[in-house]
Design a protein around this motif. Structure first.
Motif, PDB file in Angstrom:
ATOM      1  N   ARG A   3      -4.765 -17.642  -1.561  1.00 55.41           N
ATOM      2  CA  ARG A   3      -5.465 -18.215  -2.611  1.00 55.41           C
ATOM      3  C   ARG A   3      -4.294 -18.486  -3.713  1.00 55.41           C
ATOM      4  O   ARG A   3      -4.349 -19.592  -4.133  1.00 55.41           O
ATOM      5  CB  ARG A   3      -6.561 -17.377  -3.027  1.00 55.41           C
ATOM      6  N   LEU A   6      -2.280 -21.245  -2.825  1.00 55.96           N
ATOM      7  CA  LEU A   6      -2.838 -22.730  -2.845  1.00 55.96           C
ATOM      8  C   LEU A   6      -3.080 -22.968  -4.341  1.00 55.96           C
ATOM      9  O   LEU A   6      -2.964 -24.222  -4.748  1.00 55.96           O
ATOM     10  CB  LEU A   6      -4.239 -22.577  -2.369  1.00 55.96           C
ATOM     11  N   VAL A  10      -1.671 -26.521  -6.044  1.00 55.50           N
ATOM     12  CA  VAL A  10      -2.373 -27.525  -6.653  1.00 55.50           C
ATOM     13  C   VAL A  10      -1.828 -27.730  -8.213  1.00 55.50           C
ATOM     14  O   VAL A  10      -1.866 -28.866  -8.755  1.00 55.50           O
ATOM     15  CB  VAL A  10      -4.151 -27.052  -6.968  1.00 55.50           C
ATOM     16  N   VAL A  36     -11.293 -31.399  -7.607  1.00 57.02           N
ATOM     17  CA  VAL A  36     -11.866 -30.807  -6.455  1.00 57.02           C
ATOM     18  C   VAL A  36     -11.750 -31.710  -5.131  1.00 57.02           C
ATOM     19  O   VAL A  36     -11.014 -31.520  -4.069  1.00 57.02           O
ATOM     20  CB  VAL A  36     -13.242 -30.353  -6.528  1.00 57.02           C
ATOM     21  N   HIS A  39      -8.123 -33.110  -4.634  1.00 56.94           N
ATOM     22  CA  HIS A  39      -7.144 -31.982  -4.143  1.00 56.94           C
ATOM     23  C   HIS A  39      -7.496 -31.351  -2.917  1.00 56.94           C
ATOM     24  O   HIS A  39      -6.864 -30.506  -2.248  1.00 56.94           O
ATOM     25  CB  HIS A  39      -6.485 -31.163  -5.157  1.00 56.94           C
ATOM     26  N   GLU A  40      -8.709 -31.617  -2.642  1.00 56.50           N
ATOM     27  CA  GLU A  40      -9.503 -30.949  -1.387  1.00 56.50           C
ATOM     28  C   GLU A  40      -9.496 -29.613  -1.510  1.00 56.50           C
ATOM     29  O   GLU A  40      -9.047 -28.886  -0.417  1.00 56.50           O
ATOM     30  CB  GLU A  40      -9.151 -31.495  -0.036  1.00 56.50           C
ATOM     31  N   VAL A  41      -9.874 -28.923  -2.590  1.00 61.09           N
ATOM     32  CA  VAL A  41      -9.969 -27.337  -2.447  1.00 61.09           C
ATOM     33  C   VAL A  41     -10.991 -27.100  -3.248  1.00 61.09           C
ATOM     34  O   VAL A  41     -11.983 -27.737  -3.566  1.00 61.09           O
ATOM     35  CB  VAL A  41      -8.525 -27.023  -3.476  1.00 61.09           C
ATOM     36  N   SER A  42     -11.168 -25.596  -3.572  1.00 58.76           N
ATOM     37  CA  SER A  42     -12.595 -25.227  -4.198  1.00 58.76           C
ATOM     38  C   SER A  42     -12.345 -25.495  -5.740  1.00 58.76           C
ATOM     39  O   SER A  42     -11.433 -25.524  -5.973  1.00 58.76           O
ATOM     40  CB  SER A  42     -12.687 -23.851  -3.658  1.00 58.76           C
ATOM     41  N   THR A  45     -10.313 -22.769  -7.157  1.00 53.81           N
ATOM     42  CA  THR A  45      -8.784 -23.058  -6.979  1.00 53.81           C
ATOM     43  C   THR A  45      -8.280 -24.036  -8.195  1.00 53.81           C
ATOM     44  O   THR A  45      -7.544 -23.870  -8.982  1.00 53.81           O
ATOM     45  CB  THR A  45      -8.587 -23.598  -5.660  1.00 53.81           C
TER      46      THR A  45
END
Length: 233
Positions: A3, A6, A10, A36, A39-42, A45
Motif C-alpha cells: 500500500r 502504491l 500516486v 480515484v 489513477h484507478e486506486v482506492s 490511497t
C-alpha cells in the motif's frame, strides 16, 4: 508495504502532473473521486498520496475549499524541487534561481577555502583550468563541463565545511545539465576560463576577501551570460 508503494506511485504521478503544468501554482487539484478514477486506486490511497504531498508543502488543503498547488518556492522536498527545475515548464526561472543559490553558497565556500586550501588543491585548480582551455580549443563540450564542475568541486571540499559538499551533492545532475546548456556557447566558455583563472589566483593569494569577490564576479558573469546568450532577455 504494497500500500505504501502504491501511495508513492500516486504521489509521484500527481507530482508529474504538477511539474508538467497541468496543475499550475494556485490551481485547485481535482476532487478525491476524480483522482480515484484517474489513477484507478482506492480513496484511501488517494488520501495518503495527498497527505504525502501536503507534508512536503507541494499541496495545501484549505478546509471547505479543496486542495491547491503551492508555488515551487514553498516546497520543502529537495527531490521535488530538483525535478521541477530540471523537468518543469519554468526552465528560465529555474536556471536563474540555480545561479542565485550557487552564488550564496559558493562565494562563502571560496572565502573559507582561501585560508584552508592545500597546495595540491591549488595545483588541481590550475590543471582543471588548463583542461577547460584545451577542451574549448578542441570544441569538446563534455570535457569542458567535466573540468568546470571538477574545479568547483575542489573549492567546495577545500572549504572543509561538510555541510557545503552535502548540500551540493543532490544538485550535481542539474548542475551538469545546466552547464552543458550554457557552456555550448563559445563566448561563455571564454568568459568562464578567465573567471576560473581569476578565482584560482585569488585562492593562491590566500586572501579570503579577494577569493569571495572573485567567485562573486564569476557568478555575476555566469548570470549575465545566461541572460545574454541563452535566455536572450
Amino acid at each position: 508495504m504494497a500500500r505504501k508503494s502504491l501511495v508513492g506511485e500516486v504521489a509521484d504521478e500527481l507530482l508529474d502532473r504538477i511539474i508538467s503544468g497541468e496543475f499550475a501554482p494556485g490551481a485547485l487539484v481535482p476532487g478525491e473521486l476524480e483522482l480515484v478514477e484517474h489513477h484507478e486506486v482506492s480513496r484511501m490511497t488517494v488520501r495518503e498520496a495527498i497527505k504525502t504531498l501536503t507534508a512536503q508543502n507541494i499541496l495545501r488543503v484549505e478546509r471547505g475549499r479543496g486542495t491547491f498547488v503551492n508555488p515551487v518556492n514553498r516546497w520543502s522536498s529537495l527531490h521535488a524541487v530538483l525535478r521541477a527545475t530540471s523537468e518543469g515548464t519554468d526552465g528560465n526561472d529555474a536556471a536563474v534561481q540555480l545561479i542565485e543559490l550557487r552564488r550564496m553558497l559558493e562565494t562563502g565556500a571560496c572565502e573559507l577555502a582561501a585560508a584552508r586550501i592545500s597546495e595540491d588543491d591549488l595545483a588541481a585548480l590550475d590543471v582543471f583550468v588548463g583542461q577547460m582551455r584545451d577542451a574549448h580549443d578542441a570544441g569538446d563540450l563534455e570535457r569542458f563541463v567535466e573540468a568546470d564542475l571538477a574545479f568547483h568541486d575542489v573549492i567546495l571540499h577545500a572549504s572543509e565545511n561538510a555541510f557545503v559538499a552535502v548540500l551540493f551533492e543532490p544538485l550535481s545532475r542539474v548542475l551538469a545539465e545546466r552547464r552543458s546548456e550554457t557552456s555550448a556557447v563559445p563566448e561563455i566558455q571564454e568568459h568562464a576560463i578567465a573567471m576560473h583563472q581569476r578565482v584560482a589566483s585569488a585562492l593562491r593569494g590566500r586572501d579570503p576577501h579577494a577569493a569571495r569577490e572573485a567567485m562573486d564576479a564569476h557568478m555575476q558573469q555566469t548570470l549575465d551570460d545566461l541572460r545574454t546568450y541563452v535566455l536572450k532577455t
